[in-house]
Design an enzyme around this catalytic site. Structure first.
Site, PDB file in Angstrom:
ATOM      1  N   ASP A  10       0.848  -1.186   0.000  1.00 26.29           N
ATOM      2  CA  ASP A  10       0.000   0.000   0.000  1.00 26.29           C
ATOM      3  C   ASP A  10       0.885   1.238   0.000  1.00 26.29           C
ATOM      4  O   ASP A  10       2.015   1.206   0.488  1.00 26.29           O
ATOM      5  CB  ASP A  10      -0.938   0.032   1.214  1.00 26.29           C
ATOM      6  N   GLY A  11       0.348   2.304  -0.545  1.00 27.70           N
ATOM      7  CA  GLY A  11       1.010   3.597  -0.537  1.00 27.70           C
ATOM      8  C   GLY A  11       0.075   4.628   0.061  1.00 27.70           C
ATOM      9  O   GLY A  11      -1.142   4.461   0.052  1.00 27.70           O
ATOM     10  N   GLU A  48       2.518   3.831  -4.149  1.00 27.83           N
ATOM     11  CA  GLU A  48       1.957   2.509  -4.478  1.00 27.83           C
ATOM     12  C   GLU A  48       2.975   1.700  -5.284  1.00 27.83           C
ATOM     13  O   GLU A  48       3.173   0.506  -5.031  1.00 27.83           O
ATOM     14  CB  GLU A  48       0.652   2.653  -5.267  1.00 27.83           C
ATOM     15  N   ASP A  70      -4.105  -2.501  -3.535  1.00 31.02           N
ATOM     16  CA  ASP A  70      -5.411  -1.846  -3.673  1.00 31.02           C
ATOM     17  C   ASP A  70      -5.350  -0.767  -4.756  1.00 31.02           C
ATOM     18  O   ASP A  70      -6.288  -0.008  -4.945  1.00 31.02           O
ATOM     19  CB  ASP A  70      -5.898  -1.271  -2.339  1.00 31.02           C
ATOM     20  N   HIS A 124      -9.273  -0.160   2.394  1.00 24.90           N
ATOM     21  CA  HIS A 124     -10.088   0.285   3.534  1.00 24.90           C
ATOM     22  C   HIS A 124     -11.380  -0.523   3.654  1.00 24.90           C
ATOM     23  O   HIS A 124     -12.439   0.016   3.960  1.00 24.90           O
ATOM     24  CB  HIS A 124     -10.385   1.789   3.429  1.00 24.90           C
ATOM     25  N   ASP A 134      -1.403  -0.237   5.038  1.00 25.00           N
ATOM     26  CA  ASP A 134      -1.874   1.142   5.106  1.00 25.00           C
ATOM     27  C   ASP A 134      -1.323   1.826   6.353  1.00 25.00           C
ATOM     28  O   ASP A 134      -0.865   2.969   6.292  1.00 25.00           O
ATOM     29  CB  ASP A 134      -3.408   1.176   5.099  1.00 25.00           C
TER      30      ASP A 134
END
Length: 155
Positions: A10-11, A48, A70, A124, A134
């Site tokens: 994740d970024g 990301e 994501d 999320h 995250d």
């Protein structure tokens, strides 16, 4: 037989552009290694990409990888768009330079030796590893220590 590895990424960016960070989890045989770093000024898409790059570059030998992200930007970019970008000399269909080309080229090099299945997960939405990534990315973005030398301000 190739080692089977799971990677989750994740970024995060506090503002876009702004301070940003990435988080990644590499899992092999139940063991996990985490990666994260924060940058003073960057974008969410660059973070990301960095998450996937750093995790893949950490692999020491050929592996079979399931990489969960994501980011539709990363997943579609690497599975669909990159082939034509390369054919066109890293230009888009409308002949503009590909954004984040430094990182796309680095990601392309990092995947060369691996068999990779790209999976998209909804961000999320309670996916445990995505939530952990995250958290890693956000914590890194809140304490940035690195300069994203490839980031270019769009005019």
């Amino acid at each position: 037989m190739l080692k089977q590895v799971e990677i989750f990424t994740d970024g995060s960016c506090l503002g876009n552009p702004g301070p940003g960070g990435y988080g990644a989890i590499l899992r092999y045989r139940g063991r996990e290694k985490t990666f994260s770093a924060g940058y003073t000024r960057t974008t969410n898409n660059r973070m990301e990409l960095m998450a996937a790059i750093v995790a893949l570059e950490a692999l020491k030998e050929h592996c079979e990888v399931i990489l969960s992200t994501d980011s539709q930007y990363v997943r579609q970019g690497i599975t669909q768009w990159i082939h034509n970008w390369k054919k066109r000399g890293w230009k888009t269909a409308d002949k503009k330079p590909v954004k984040n080309v430094d990182l796309w080229q680095r990601l392309d090099a990092a995947l060369g030796q691996h068999q990779i299945k790209w999976e998209w997960v909804k961000g999320h939405a309670g996916h445990p590893e995505n939530e952990r990534c995250d958290e890693l990315a956000r914590a890194a973005a809140m304490n940035p220590t690195l300069e994203d030398t490839g980031y270019q301000v769009e005019v």
